[in-house]
Motif scaffolding. Structure first.
Motif, short mmCIF file in Angstrom:
data_model
loop_
_atom_site.label_atom_id
_atom_site.label_comp_id
_atom_site.label_asym_id
_atom_site.label_seq_id
_atom_site.Cartn_x
_atom_site.Cartn_y
_atom_site.Cartn_z
N TRP A 99 0.84 -1.20 0.00
CA TRP A 99 0.00 0.00 0.00
C TRP A 99 0.88 1.25 0.00
CZ3 TRP A 99 -4.05 2.62 -1.06
CH2 TRP A 99 -4.34 3.81 -0.40
N THR A 100 1.94 1.26 0.79
CA THR A 100 2.83 2.41 0.85
C THR A 100 3.51 2.65 -0.49
OG1 THR A 100 3.21 2.09 3.21
CG2 THR A 100 4.84 3.39 2.01
N ARG A 101 3.93 1.57 -1.16
CA ARG A 101 4.55 1.73 -2.48
C ARG A 101 3.59 2.40 -3.45
NH1 ARG A 101 5.82 -4.20 -3.96
NH2 ARG A 101 6.10 -3.25 -6.02
N PHE A 102 2.35 1.94 -3.46
CA PHE A 102 1.34 2.48 -4.37
C PHE A 102 1.06 3.95 -4.06
CE2 PHE A 102 -3.33 3.14 -4.95
CZ PHE A 102 -3.36 3.14 -6.34
N LEU A 103 0.77 4.25 -2.80
CA LEU A 103 0.42 5.62 -2.41
C LEU A 103 1.59 6.56 -2.62
CD1 LEU A 103 -1.70 7.50 -1.16
CD2 LEU A 103 -0.80 6.87 1.10
N THR A 104 2.80 6.12 -2.28
CA THR A 104 3.98 6.98 -2.44
C THR A 104 4.22 7.32 -3.90
OG1 THR A 104 5.00 6.06 -0.44
CG2 THR A 104 6.46 7.15 -2.02
N ALA A 105 4.07 6.33 -4.78
CA ALA A 105 4.26 6.58 -6.21
C ALA A 105 3.20 7.54 -6.74
CB ALA A 105 4.21 5.26 -6.99
N TYR A 106 1.97 7.39 -6.28
CA TYR A 106 0.91 8.29 -6.73
C TYR A 106 1.21 9.72 -6.28
CZ TYR A 106 -3.75 10.27 -7.41
OH TYR A 106 -4.80 11.07 -7.82
N ARG A 107 1.63 9.88 -5.04
CA ARG A 107 1.94 11.22 -4.55
C ARG A 107 3.17 11.80 -5.25
NH1 ARG A 107 0.69 10.40 1.96
NH2 ARG A 107 -1.23 11.65 1.95
N ALA A 108 4.18 10.97 -5.49
CA ALA A 108 5.39 11.44 -6.14
C ALA A 108 5.10 11.96 -7.55
CB ALA A 108 6.43 10.33 -6.20
N ALA A 109 4.06 11.41 -8.19
CA ALA A 109 3.67 11.86 -9.53
C ALA A 109 2.60 12.95 -9.48
CB ALA A 109 3.16 10.67 -10.34
N ALA A 110 2.43 13.56 -8.30
CA ALA A 110 1.52 14.70 -8.12
C ALA A 110 0.07 14.34 -8.39
CB ALA A 110 1.96 15.87 -8.99
#
Length: 316
Positions: free
Chosen positions: A238-249
């Motif tokens: 879940w953290t991988r998914f959410l972090t990638a989404y946030r990193a891509a704005a």
């Protein structure tokens, strides 16, 4: 068209698209990738033919196809600009992409899923007359609940699922317009909706445009969020998914801090949808709920604040 005729028709359409010049075909037999009431998919070599659900609207599908063709860095682009038909079923043609390996969970492309969603959500909605219809996430959830209500036999989990459904706002139950119609959404995000193209090692792309449209961006994060909340998705993934989404704005959640105020309603809706489908399938097969199915039903019990103990009764 009956199922016995639909599969050969799709196979022929895929074969013709794979060999447009009429060259001899040495590819072997076609492969049926899916055969469900809402979608039948046949592969021939590097081409895939998909028959959409019988109630699919041609105009809406054409708009979704056009959108996919304009976003080849996010969505798998179709091979043809508009849908064909096979005796009443709309058919689209696609390049084959390598799917996620279900036997290798450590290689699940959560970062790619988050990044692709963020890019889709940041894409401006096309102006009329090319604007896509509303995304169909809430409509699919409502359909799952309607099928549960129509189930031919009672089940002790049904009241919990329906009570949880009743706690949701009207838009999440497809009983009112969505509060946001300014964001492009996939509408049905899960790992089965990603493929590598070109196969086998190309970049990841999103597939399945049947629910693509405008709506609440958080809906696209809701299924992984619901799995995480139900204990079905490990915290690291879940953290991988959410972090990638946030990193891509991605705009669905704040750039930092607690994402759950934005995710709670869609995640609850996807939990109810999953539970409704699970219970309906268990009724149809006259079998007990499995461990995963019990997890989503248990979440519905908590959502509806029903003082019912899970275990034996819900597993029957």
């Amino acid at each position: 068209m009956t199922a016995d005729l639909l599969l050969p028709a799709l196979a022929e359409m895929a074969r013709t698209a794979a060999h447009p010049e009429g060259a001899p075909c040495l590819c072997g037999a076609p492969t049926t990738l899916a055969d469900r009431p809402d979608a039948t998919v046949v592969r021939h070599a590097g081409t895939v033919a998909k028959a959409h659900a019988p109630d699919t609207a041609r105009t809406e599908l054409a708009l979704r196809l056009r959108l996919a063709a304009t976003l080849p860095d996010v969505l798998l682009p179709p091979l043809e600009p508009g849908p064909a038909s096979a005796d009443g079923r709309l058919v689209t043609l696609w390049p084959y992409g390598s799917p996620v390996d279900p036997d290798d969970p450590d290689a699940a492309p959560w970062e790619a899923a988050g990044s692709l969603l963020a890019r889709l959500h940041r894409t401006p909605v096309p102006a009329a007359p090319y604007a896509p219809p509303p995304m169909r996430g809430p409509a699919k959830a409502a359909r799952a609940v309607a099928l549960l209500r129509a189930a031919p036999a009672p089940h002790p989990a049904v009241p919990a699922v329906l009570r949880a459904w009743a706690t949701l706002p009207a838009w999440a139950r497809d009983a009112a317009p969505m509060p946001d119609r300014t964001t492009l959404c996939h509408g049905d995000l899960h790992l089965g909706q990603l493929v590598r193209h070109p196969a086998p090692d190309g970049p990841w792309r999103l597939i399945d445009i049947d629910d693509l449209g405008t709506g609440v961006a958080a809906w696209d994060l809701a299924r992984p969020a619901a799995w995480y909340a139900c204990g079905l998705l490990p915290p690291g993934e879940w953290t991988r998914f959410l972090t990638a989404y946030r990193a891509a704005a991605g705009p669905a959640v704040p750039a930092d801090g607690d994402p759950w105020p934005a995710l709670e309603v869609p995640a609850r809706a996807l939990t109810v949808q999953s539970a409704a489908r699970a219970v309906a399938k268990a009724i149809a097969a006259d079998r007990p709920l499995d461990e995963v199915e019990l997890s989503v039903v248990d979440a519905c019990v908590r959502m509806g604040a029903i003082p019912v103990e899970l275990g034996g009764d819900f597993a029957k």
